[in-house]
Design a protein around this motif. Structure first.
Motif: not given
Length: 296
Positions: A101-106, A203-212, A218-220, A222-230
């Protein structure tokens, strides 16, 4: 009388652009238009199909492997998967909440602004003109809405498949006892709501990366990767009490809701942590994008 608006990135000392007659910033990029655009995209259809097929995959797995076989001295939620449709839906959420469920959110929140930049259509949207805050708000609302729809789709299909295969009965609790079908349905709604809130950080991490970045992957990713790190950091018990500040530490707190007497403290703490991180990241996304020089 015409109103004057200053576009982001306009040099100081120059005369601001004059708005066209009848221009209303609040009516640009309606949610309905953005929603239809996102629903027609192939990645939305593919992700919906994957989530709808997952319960059937689990059903076939249980049919081939027989009854779930756990340790004899401990009964887990997985061991009760075939007890009823409600149990099957709960197990479907359990096996997918940690990663699937992390994947569709990201995807739905990360492939928003970045995809427009990748297609070189972002600057044309802003030249329409769509105010930057309005653009981000529309895309964020639609992205969160699709993420919630994905989380609702999975248990709904699982509940229907499970009810046909195993019957419409009470939710058997691994620790003993059961919940009536009506009560179980209400608790599953609470579970889905909590999982959605707990995924707001992703969701917020992916959205923030999407603006960068101009690269949606890269945005998707990055969000999935950092979630896995968590999740990895949460497994490091040496961190002790510091793990309480990790959103991943509370991702399965929803299990307390499917008890005869639900315990809310874990979900309250998890909600507070998730919402706090999400608000900070959303604020960074809006602030950074308002000052960004858009060239693509």
């Amino acid at each position: 009388m015409s109103t004057l608006t200053e576009r982001p990135g306009q040099a100081r000392g120059t005369r601001p652009a004059e708005a066209a007659p009848g221009y209303r910033p609040g009516h640009t990029l309606p949610l309905r238009v953005e929603l239809v655009r996102q629903l027609k995209r192939r990645r939305t259809l593919v992700m919906g199909a994957i989530l709808a097929v997952l319960p059937f995959v689990l059903l076939v797995a249980f049919a081939i492997g027989g009854e779930p076989d756990g340790p004899s001295d401990r009964i887990t939620l997985m061991d009760t998967a075939t007890a009823s449709g409600a149990n099957f839906a709960a197990v479907s959420l359990f096996v997918s909440a940690g990663f699937l469920l992390v994947i569709p959110v990201a995807l739905f929140c990360g492939d928003t602004v970045a995809s427009e930049a990748g297609w070189s259509s972002l600057r044309y949207l802003l030249a329409a003109p769509v105010p930057r805050a309005r653009l981000l708000a529309s895309k964020l609302v639609v992205g969160l809405g699709l993420s919630l729809a994905a989380m609702v789709l999975l248990p709904l299909v699982a509940l229907a498949v499970g009810a046909v295969a195993y019957g419409w009965g009470p939710l058997a609790i691994p620790t003993g006892g059961s919940l009536a079908p009506g009560t179980a349905a209400g608790r599953l709604v609470v579970v889905v709501a909590y999982i959605f809130v707990s995924q707001l950080v992703t969701a917020a991490l992916a959205f923030w990366l999407s603006t960068k970045t101009d690269a949606p992957l890269g945005a998707v990713g990055g969000a999935v990767g950092l979630t896995i790190v968590g999740n990895v950091l949460d497994a490091v018990t040496a961190l002790g009490g510091w793990r309480d500040f990790l959103p991943a530490h509370w991702q399965f707190a929803w299990a307390d809701a499917v008890q005869p007497r639900p315990e809310w403290s874990g979900m309250i703490q998890g909600t507070a942590i998730s919402v706090t991180y999400a608000l900070v990241l959303f604020a960074l996304a809006f602030r950074g994008f308002s000052r960004k020089d858009v060239v693509s």
